[in-house]
Design a protein around this motif. Structure first.
Motif, PDB file in Angstrom:
ATOM      1  N   TRP A  64       0.855  -1.199   0.000  1.00 45.78           N
ATOM      2  CA  TRP A  64       0.000   0.000   0.000  1.00 45.78           C
ATOM      3  C   TRP A  64       0.883   1.238   0.000  1.00 45.78           C
ATOM      4  CZ3 TRP A  64      -1.279   4.543   2.346  1.00 45.78           C
ATOM      5  CH2 TRP A  64      -2.575   5.042   2.160  1.00 45.78           C
ATOM      6  N   THR A  65       0.440   2.264  -0.704  1.00 44.52           N
ATOM      7  CA  THR A  65       1.130   3.554  -0.679  1.00 44.52           C
ATOM      8  C   THR A  65       0.118   4.669  -0.849  1.00 44.52           C
ATOM      9  OG1 THR A  65       2.837   4.927  -1.749  1.00 44.52           O
ATOM     10  CG2 THR A  65       1.618   3.432  -3.163  1.00 44.52           C
ATOM     11  N   GLY A  66       0.322   5.771  -0.147  1.00 47.26           N
ATOM     12  CA  GLY A  66      -0.606   6.890  -0.264  1.00 47.26           C
ATOM     13  C   GLY A  66      -0.129   8.099   0.515  1.00 47.26           C
ATOM     14  N   LEU A  67      -0.720   9.229   0.196  1.00 54.95           N
ATOM     15  CA  LEU A  67      -0.354  10.498   0.822  1.00 54.95           C
ATOM     16  C   LEU A  67      -0.988  10.623   2.200  1.00 54.95           C
ATOM     17  CD1 LEU A  67       1.002  13.314   0.416  1.00 54.95           C
ATOM     18  CD2 LEU A  67      -1.220  14.102  -0.430  1.00 54.95           C
ATOM     19  N   LEU A  68      -0.185  10.990   3.186  1.00 54.87           N
ATOM     20  CA  LEU A  68      -0.732  11.282   4.509  1.00 54.87           C
ATOM     21  C   LEU A  68      -1.531  12.583   4.402  1.00 54.87           C
ATOM     22  CD1 LEU A  68       0.965  10.615   7.871  1.00 54.87           C
ATOM     23  CD2 LEU A  68      -0.435  12.646   7.585  1.00 54.87           C
ATOM     24  N   THR A  69      -2.824  12.479   4.601  1.00 54.01           N
ATOM     25  CA  THR A  69      -3.717  13.616   4.363  1.00 54.01           C
ATOM     26  C   THR A  69      -4.098  14.373   5.626  1.00 54.01           C
ATOM     27  OG1 THR A  69      -5.619  12.101   4.450  1.00 54.01           O
ATOM     28  CG2 THR A  69      -4.682  12.598   2.270  1.00 54.01           C
ATOM     29  N   GLY A  70      -3.820  13.808   6.779  1.00 57.14           N
ATOM     30  CA  GLY A  70      -4.144  14.539   7.999  1.00 57.14           C
ATOM     31  C   GLY A  70      -3.904  13.701   9.239  1.00 57.14           C
ATOM     32  N   HIS A  71      -3.827  14.369  10.366  1.00 58.24           N
ATOM     33  CA  HIS A  71      -3.881  13.628  11.628  1.00 58.24           C
ATOM     34  C   HIS A  71      -5.036  14.180  12.437  1.00 58.24           C
ATOM     35  CE1 HIS A  71      -2.148  16.754  14.217  1.00 58.24           C
ATOM     36  NE2 HIS A  71      -1.097  16.856  13.432  1.00 58.24           N
ATOM     37  N   GLY A  72      -5.647  13.299  13.203  1.00 54.64           N
ATOM     38  CA  GLY A  72      -6.808  13.674  13.999  1.00 54.64           C
ATOM     39  C   GLY A  72      -6.395  14.488  15.213  1.00 54.64           C
ATOM     40  N   ALA A  73      -7.355  14.650  16.087  1.00 51.57           N
ATOM     41  CA  ALA A  73      -7.106  15.440  17.294  1.00 51.57           C
ATOM     42  C   ALA A  73      -6.200  14.667  18.251  1.00 51.57           C
ATOM     43  CB  ALA A  73      -8.428  15.780  17.969  1.00 51.57           C
ATOM     44  N   TYR A  74      -5.049  15.240  18.549  1.00 49.42           N
ATOM     45  CA  TYR A  74      -4.161  14.638  19.548  1.00 49.42           C
ATOM     46  C   TYR A  74      -4.836  14.690  20.911  1.00 49.42           C
ATOM     47  CZ  TYR A  74      -0.398  14.245  22.935  1.00 49.42           C
ATOM     48  OH  TYR A  74       0.362  13.879  24.011  1.00 49.42           O
ATOM     49  N   ASP A  75      -4.807  13.567  21.611  1.00 53.81           N
ATOM     50  CA  ASP A  75      -5.429  13.460  22.936  1.00 53.81           C
ATOM     51  C   ASP A  75      -4.334  13.517  23.999  1.00 53.81           C
ATOM     52  OD1 ASP A  75      -6.664  12.639  25.321  1.00 53.81           O
ATOM     53  OD2 ASP A  75      -8.094  11.373  24.259  1.00 53.81           O
ATOM     54  N   SER A  76      -4.298  14.604  24.755  1.00 57.17           N
ATOM     55  CA  SER A  76      -3.240  14.772  25.756  1.00 57.17           C
ATOM     56  C   SER A  76      -3.394  13.797  26.914  1.00 57.17           C
ATOM     57  CB  SER A  76      -3.242  16.217  26.286  1.00 57.17           C
ATOM     58  OG  SER A  76      -4.483  16.522  26.902  1.00 57.17           O
ATOM     59  N   ASP A  77      -4.612  13.297  27.143  1.00 54.73           N
ATOM     60  CA  ASP A  77      -4.804  12.319  28.217  1.00 54.73           C
ATOM     61  C   ASP A  77      -4.165  10.981  27.884  1.00 54.73           C
ATOM     62  OD1 ASP A  77      -6.168  14.052  29.877  1.00 54.73           O
ATOM     63  OD2 ASP A  77      -8.151  13.440  29.172  1.00 54.73           O
ATOM     64  N   THR A  78      -4.315  10.556  26.635  1.00 57.49           N
ATOM     65  CA  THR A  78      -3.803   9.237  26.243  1.00 57.49           C
ATOM     66  C   THR A  78      -2.449   9.315  25.535  1.00 57.49           C
ATOM     67  OG1 THR A  78      -4.931   9.321  24.099  1.00 57.49           O
ATOM     68  CG2 THR A  78      -6.172   8.412  25.960  1.00 57.49           C
ATOM     69  N   GLY A  79      -2.094  10.519  25.048  1.00 56.52           N
ATOM     70  CA  GLY A  79      -0.857  10.657  24.298  1.00 56.52           C
ATOM     71  C   GLY A  79      -0.922  10.031  22.916  1.00 56.52           C
ATOM     72  N   VAL A  80      -2.141   9.880  22.365  1.00 53.74           N
ATOM     73  CA  VAL A  80      -2.336   9.204  21.088  1.00 53.74           C
ATOM     74  C   VAL A  80      -2.587  10.229  19.976  1.00 53.74           C
ATOM     75  CG1 VAL A  80      -3.887   7.700  19.779  1.00 53.74           C
ATOM     76  CG2 VAL A  80      -3.140   7.045  22.071  1.00 53.74           C
ATOM     77  N   LEU A  81      -1.885  10.042  18.854  1.00 55.79           N
ATOM     78  CA  LEU A  81      -2.044  10.888  17.676  1.00 55.79           C
ATOM     79  C   LEU A  81      -2.589  10.029  16.532  1.00 55.79           C
ATOM     80  CD1 LEU A  81      -1.456  13.715  16.372  1.00 55.79           C
ATOM     81  CD2 LEU A  81       0.733  12.744  15.631  1.00 55.79           C
ATOM     82  N   PRO A  82      -3.868  10.176  16.158  1.00 53.52           N
ATOM     83  CA  PRO A  82      -4.420   9.394  15.032  1.00 53.52           C
ATOM     84  C   PRO A  82      -3.964   9.987  13.700  1.00 53.52           C
ATOM     85  CG  PRO A  82      -6.162  10.295  16.479  1.00 53.52           C
ATOM     86  CD  PRO A  82      -4.893  11.017  16.781  1.00 53.52           C
TER      87      PRO A  82
END
Length: 367
Positions: free
Chosen positions: A77-95
């Motif tokens: 698979w290959t494709g352009l990274l089009t965005g990241h979601g809302a970073y959650d400071s509680d969980t430290g997760v970046l979608p």
């Protein structure tokens, strides 16, 4: 069942050079023939060093990163990274989310000539024209890409005025709609050094192995099909197609194709493609649309299969396969054996025996 090794590579969107291996959790990716599949997942930033966190945030920069998925030794698979979601400071997760490179064609436009210049006329094989539009526009500020083209043997002429802006994705789909048509995809591949590359693959009149020749079989129940779904809806059916092309008012190009079906009420579909500049092109567009929608409301099947079975059989978008459902099933009480076509798939990589790799096959009719 052995879970395959998956890696997620952040690459320079202009050169495809690998910048980093991204620890992506909860990943899922899809491929769709003649369209753009997606990749999604989560990057855990919590607990990382400041230097590593900065690199991972850089890996998630929209418009600057080509994401490549490696399954074992193969780039799938290959494709352009089009965005990241809302970073959650509680969980430290970046979608993050990325889309196959056909989605980028929505952001590029073909513009011919300069102010008040005469119309530009281009003639060529429909598949070659599509390839030339992509490689030409991508060479100006886009990703590094190669093209593998199976020509159609059908030539067409397109005319463009200096004041027109034609979206690249519309140009590709309009050319693909002309008889005999072609399938296209943006595939991940390896160069001679084993590094990832992007290939535009155009196949006329279609991509993939045909029914009776693939040897790919999915069995239910008790086989490699975990479950299936079936639905019908009238919106996927038409007995009357009105197609319009370029022009306006009395100069609008119009074609109509009809095929009444006994026992069914008349269903009219109106389709438009302003990039079609000749009557024969609109005639072909109308006829091809009716051929695609004019038999009867189709049964749309979906399959969820084991990932090891899907990939070990060499399945890819465009391939036909045999679905065999044993007698005694409520929807198919007498069982069924149908040749179908894989027009896309969604992969959930899994994490071992508790959650094995699964593939949801997007099914279409054979052509």
């Amino acid at each position: 069942m052995t879970t395959p090794d998956y890696r997620y590579l952040a690459c320079n969107a202009l050169t495809n050079a690998v910048l980093d291996e991204v620890p992506l959790n909860g990943a899922q990716y899809s491929r769709v023939l003649n369209d753009a599949g997606t990749l999604s997942g989560n990057i855990a930033l919590d607990g990382k060093s400041a230097l590593r966190t900065a690199q991972l945030i850089s890996d998630a920069e929209p418009g600057a990163i080509n994401m490549v998925v490696a399954r074992g030794d193969a780039y799938v698979w290959t494709g352009l990274l089009t965005g990241h979601g809302a970073y959650d400071s509680d969980t430290g997760v970046l979608p993050i989310v990325a889309a196959e490179w056909f989605s980028y064609c929505d952001r590029r436009y073909y513009v011919s000539g300069s102010l008040n210049s005469p119309p530009t006329t281009i003639t060529g094989d429909i598949a070659s024209l599509a390839s030339n539009f992509v490689t030409g526009l991508f060479s100006d500020g886009g990703p590094t890409i190669s093209a593998v083209v199976q020509t159609s043997g059908v030539s067409t002429t397109m005319e463009f005025a200096w004041y027109e802006q034609h979206k690249l994705s519309d140009l590709i789909t309009s050319l693909a709609s002309m008889v005999p048509g072609f399938d296209f995809s943006f595939d991940a591949a390896k160069d001679a050094n084993g590094d990832p590359t992007i290939n535009l693959v155009i196949s006329s009149p279609r991509r993939g192995a045909r029914a009776f020749t693939t040897g790919i079989v999915f069995d239910y129940p008790g086989g490699n099909v975990l479950k299936y779904s079936a639905n019908k809806e009238v919106g996927r059916f038409a007995t009357d197609v009105i197609a319009t092309g370029g022009g306006s008012g009395d100069s609008l190009l119009v074609a109509r194709s009809q095929a009444p079906l006994s026992g069914y009420v008349k269903q009219t579909m109106v389709v438009n493609n302003k990039d079609l500049s000749a009557q024969d092109q609109v005639n072909s567009f109308s006829a091809a649309t009716l051929a695609a929608y004019g038999s009867q409301p189709p049964t749309i099947l979906g399959l969820t299969v084991r990932g090891d079975s899907f990939f070990s059989q060499g399945m890819t978008t465009g391939d036909d396969f045999l679905l065999s459902v044993a007698p005694g099933d409520p929807y198919f009480p007498n069982g069924t054996n149908q040749y179908l076509r894989c027009i896309g798939y969604v992969v959930t990589p899994g994490d071992g025996e508790q959650q094995p790799e699964q593939v949801e096959v997007i099914v279409g009719a054979t052509v």
